[in-house]
Scaffold this motif. Structure first.
Motif, PDB file in Angstrom:
ATOM      1  N   VAL A   1       0.848  -1.196   0.000  1.00 22.82           N
ATOM      2  CA  VAL A   1       0.000   0.000   0.000  1.00 22.82           C
ATOM      3  C   VAL A   1       0.881   1.242   0.000  1.00 22.82           C
ATOM      4  CG1 VAL A   1      -1.674   1.343   1.344  1.00 22.82           C
ATOM      5  CG2 VAL A   1      -1.913  -1.152   1.161  1.00 22.82           C
ATOM      6  N   PHE A   2       0.586   2.154  -0.910  1.00 22.11           N
ATOM      7  CA  PHE A   2       1.294   3.432  -0.985  1.00 22.11           C
ATOM      8  C   PHE A   2       0.355   4.559  -0.561  1.00 22.11           C
ATOM      9  CE2 PHE A   2       3.750   0.761  -3.722  1.00 22.11           C
ATOM     10  CZ  PHE A   2       5.052   1.248  -3.666  1.00 22.11           C
ATOM     11  N   GLY A   3       0.840   5.398   0.324  1.00 20.56           N
ATOM     12  CA  GLY A   3       0.076   6.552   0.776  1.00 20.56           C
ATOM     13  C   GLY A   3       1.017   7.620   1.291  1.00 20.56           C
ATOM     14  N   VAL A   4       0.459   8.634   1.917  1.00 19.93           N
ATOM     15  CA  VAL A   4       1.249   9.794   2.337  1.00 19.93           C
ATOM     16  C   VAL A   4       1.473   9.774   3.845  1.00 19.93           C
ATOM     17  CG1 VAL A   4       1.380  12.306   2.398  1.00 19.93           C
ATOM     18  CG2 VAL A   4       0.376  11.154   0.413  1.00 19.93           C
TER      19      VAL A   4
ATOM     20  N   ALA B   1       5.812  16.090   3.915  1.00 19.80           N
ATOM     21  CA  ALA B   1       4.907  15.002   3.561  1.00 19.80           C
ATOM     22  C   ALA B   1       5.500  14.245   2.383  1.00 19.80           C
ATOM     23  CB  ALA B   1       3.524  15.548   3.206  1.00 19.80           C
ATOM     24  N   TYR B   2       5.377  12.930   2.421  1.00 17.64           N
ATOM     25  CA  TYR B   2       6.034  12.130   1.394  1.00 17.64           C
ATOM     26  C   TYR B   2       5.287  10.818   1.196  1.00 17.64           C
ATOM     27  CZ  TYR B   2       7.893   9.869   5.586  1.00 17.64           C
ATOM     28  OH  TYR B   2       8.004   9.239   6.792  1.00 17.64           O
ATOM     29  N   HIS B   3       5.331  10.295  -0.030  1.00 17.50           N
ATOM     30  CA  HIS B   3       4.732   9.005  -0.317  1.00 17.50           C
ATOM     31  C   HIS B   3       5.657   7.886   0.167  1.00 17.50           C
ATOM     32  CE1 HIS B   3       1.327  10.456  -2.681  1.00 17.50           C
ATOM     33  NE2 HIS B   3       0.943   9.198  -2.790  1.00 17.50           N
ATOM     34  N   VAL B   4       5.039   6.848   0.713  1.00 15.82           N
ATOM     35  CA  VAL B   4       5.812   5.734   1.245  1.00 15.82           C
ATOM     36  C   VAL B   4       5.005   4.453   1.084  1.00 15.82           C
ATOM     37  CG1 VAL B   4       4.901   5.970   3.593  1.00 15.82           C
ATOM     38  CG2 VAL B   4       7.195   5.001   3.256  1.00 15.82           C
TER      39      VAL B   4
ATOM     40  N   TYR C   1      -1.136  19.504   2.643  1.00 16.18           N
ATOM     41  CA  TYR C   1      -0.036  20.108   1.897  1.00 16.18           C
ATOM     42  C   TYR C   1       0.617  19.038   1.028  1.00 16.18           C
ATOM     43  CZ  TYR C   1       3.121  18.442   5.677  1.00 16.18           C
ATOM     44  OH  TYR C   1       3.816  17.697   6.599  1.00 16.18           O
ATOM     45  N   GLN C   2       1.345  19.468   0.003  1.00 13.96           N
ATOM     46  CA  GLN C   2       1.748  18.555  -1.053  1.00 13.96           C
ATOM     47  C   GLN C   2       2.781  17.541  -0.604  1.00 13.96           C
ATOM     48  OE1 GLN C   2       3.140  20.389  -4.713  1.00 13.96           O
ATOM     49  NE2 GLN C   2       2.435  18.624  -5.855  1.00 13.96           N
ATOM     50  N   SER C   3       2.595  16.299  -1.055  1.00 17.91           N
ATOM     51  CA  SER C   3       3.540  15.244  -0.742  1.00 17.91           C
ATOM     52  C   SER C   3       4.600  15.137  -1.836  1.00 17.91           C
ATOM     53  CB  SER C   3       2.820  13.902  -0.606  1.00 17.91           C
ATOM     54  OG  SER C   3       2.253  13.525  -1.853  1.00 17.91           O
ATOM     55  N   ASP C   4       5.773  14.693  -1.430  1.00 19.67           N
ATOM     56  CA  ASP C   4       6.875  14.399  -2.337  1.00 19.67           C
ATOM     57  C   ASP C   4       6.715  12.944  -2.768  1.00 19.67           C
ATOM     58  OD1 ASP C   4       9.273  13.984  -3.628  1.00 19.67           O
ATOM     59  OD2 ASP C   4      10.503  14.926  -2.076  1.00 19.67           O
ATOM     60  N   THR C   5       6.605  12.698  -4.077  1.00 21.92           N
ATOM     61  CA  THR C   5       6.399  11.327  -4.548  1.00 21.92           C
ATOM     62  C   THR C   5       7.704  10.541  -4.672  1.00 21.92           C
ATOM     63  OG1 THR C   5       6.393  12.127  -6.848  1.00 21.92           O
ATOM     64  CG2 THR C   5       4.253  11.849  -5.768  1.00 21.92           C
TER      65      THR C   5
ATOM     66  N   CYS D   1      -4.014  14.166  -9.650  1.00 19.01           N
ATOM     67  CA  CYS D   1      -2.880  14.451 -10.528  1.00 19.01           C
ATOM     68  C   CYS D   1      -1.739  13.448 -10.302  1.00 19.01           C
ATOM     69  CB  CYS D   1      -2.392  15.890 -10.358  1.00 19.01           C
ATOM     70  SG  CYS D   1      -2.095  16.427  -8.666  1.00 19.01           S
ATOM     71  N   GLN D   2      -1.597  12.958  -9.074  1.00 21.42           N
ATOM     72  CA  GLN D   2      -0.578  11.949  -8.800  1.00 21.42           C
ATOM     73  C   GLN D   2      -0.974  10.593  -9.371  1.00 21.42           C
ATOM     74  OE1 GLN D   2      -0.483  12.484  -4.542  1.00 21.42           O
ATOM     75  NE2 GLN D   2       1.317  13.812  -4.618  1.00 21.42           N
ATOM     76  N   ILE D   3      -2.273  10.290  -9.367  1.00 20.38           N
ATOM     77  CA  ILE D   3      -2.752   9.037  -9.971  1.00 20.38           C
ATOM     78  C   ILE D   3      -2.447   9.038 -11.472  1.00 20.38           C
ATOM     79  CG2 ILE D   3      -4.766   7.591 -10.448  1.00 20.38           C
ATOM     80  CD1 ILE D   3      -4.128   7.675  -7.478  1.00 20.38           C
TER      81      ILE D   3
END
Length: 402
Positions: free
Chosen positions: A105-108, A117-120, A137-141, A165-167
């Motif tokens: 599972v990927f999320g923020v 904030a970052y995706h992990v 606030y925006q996450s770093d992918t 937009c990330q999808i």
């Protein structure tokens, strides 16, 4: 090295999704923050060979496939899950579905002290708490699109959650790879702000309270109000104490909800509307008819769930033991639930000056100068409720609206 520099896409439309950085074989694109704290691609033209992969992969430059949605009210059957979730626990339902398939599972997540904030990726339910709750606030992918691609190539199941937009960025990076084991869920998005705005906000909060903030939540389900008035910030201090703003006196959401400091691309969002880009779309069901559910459920939390694909419909059926769903009439609920189901949010004129004002005046003073009518309304309500109480105030509102 190339002699003619170029722009991957119009900066005003760039969402900061990071697809360009992850597709670059030479790693010559870095996502860096601008003066407002929003991330944009920075190209090292000394290494760039002008292969144009970054421009081709960019969602701004490519057509988007959208599918019509079916609308449901939804919530997880566990009250413990609802207490830990921002609204109705949709994310937890889907995550556990993937874990049962030995998937990822990927999320923020966020580092609150660094305001980052970052995706992990996580692989078990014990790690779910770090991905729960809204970040705003925006996450770093980072490199997660490539990680997803590698997992799908191995035949692993993957749930990827993020903004629309990330999808789309993920789907573009994946290209023609088999996506049978990929499940996507976008969070219905009002827009995102930058970590710099959050830092301005937190700096003023530390000055007000006179102590160091080590953590913060944007959503707080309190024992008194539950989900219905959960859009308020809870601050965690270094002395192990917490403070939760009241719904009316919260200082973050007046600026956020009035679109004062969103990313420029959010005012031109291509992903609004009832046709969506992922398998599922999840949101708070603010437009619900409150007479259609129990007071207990209003307290615990209710999600609006959009099912957008055939795969999504199959999974929803598989989740029927843990996830309650009831189809709802989209036409009546859309105006009350989110503008994002119709069009992008308006760009206020104050957006032109707000970041320079933050730098000069700080967060709180800037908001008092730009939206004084909001604070006047808060003071008025506070004065009235001291005389007739909260219940009397609500009854007065009902009488005046008739």
């Amino acid at each position: 090295m190339i002699t003619e520099q170029f722009e991957i896409c119009n900066k005003e439309l760039c969402t900061g999704c990071g697809a360009c950085a992850q597709i670059c074989a030479l790693n010559c694109i870095l996502m860096t923050a601008d003066d407002e704290g929003f991330i944009y691609p920075a190209i090292d033209f000394n290494r760039c060979i002008s292969c144009n992969k970054c421009r081709k992969i960019c969602p701004v430059n490519s057509p988007v496939t959208k599918t019509p949605s079916q609308f449901y009210m939804a919530w997880h059957n566990s009250s413990d899950v609802l207490l830990k979730s921002s609204s109705g626990g949709i994310f937890t339902s889907l995550a556990n579905y993937i874990f049962e398939k030995k998937g990822v599972v990927f999320g923020v997540a966020q580092n609150p002290e660094k305001v980052y904030a970052y995706h992990v990726a996580i692989e078990n339910a014990d790690s779910l708490d770090k991905l729960r709750k809204s970040k705003y606030y925006q996450s770093d992918t980072l490199l997660v699109y490539k990680e997803v691609k590698n997992l799908l190539a191995q035949g692993r199941w993957v749930l990827f959650t993020g903004t629309a937009c990330q999808i789309v960025a993920l789907q573009n990076v994946l290209g023609n790879i088999c996506k049978d084991t990929l499940v996507t869920m976008d969070v219905l998005c009002h827009g995102i702000t930058s970590s710099k705005v959050i830092r301005y906000y937190l700096a003023d909060m530390e000055n007000i309270f006179g102590k160091h903030i080590v953590g913060f939540d944007f959503r707080a389900k309190t024992p008194r109000f539950g989900w219905a008035k959960s859009t308020k910030v809870r601050l965690h201090f270094s002395d192990n104490k917490m403070y939760t703003y009241s719904y009316e006196e919260d200082l973050f959401f007046p600026g956020f909800n009035k679109n004062l400091f969103l990313r420029e691309s959010c005012y031109h969002c291509s992903y609004c509307g009832t046709q969506r880009v992922s398998d599922f779309t999840a949101a708070d069901f603010w437009g619900i008819n409150r007479n259609s559910v129990s007071k207990e459920q209003l307290y615990n939390g209710i999600s609006l769930l959009l099912v957008n694909t055939e795969k999504g419909n199959h999974i929803k059926a598989d989740l029927s033991d843990v996830l309650y769903t009831r189809m709802v009439d989209a036409e009546n609920l859309i105006p009350k639930t989110s503008l994002a189901l119709t069009r992008p949010c308006d760009r206020p004129k104050e957006r032109d000056i707000i970041f320079s004002m933050f730098a000069r005046c700080g967060y709180v003073e800037t908001l008092h100068k730009l939206i004084p009518q909001h604070f006047k309304k808060v003071r008025k309500k506070k004065y009235i409720t001291t005389i007739i109480g909260e219940r009397g105030y609500q009854l007065l509102k009902m009488v005046l609206h008739k």
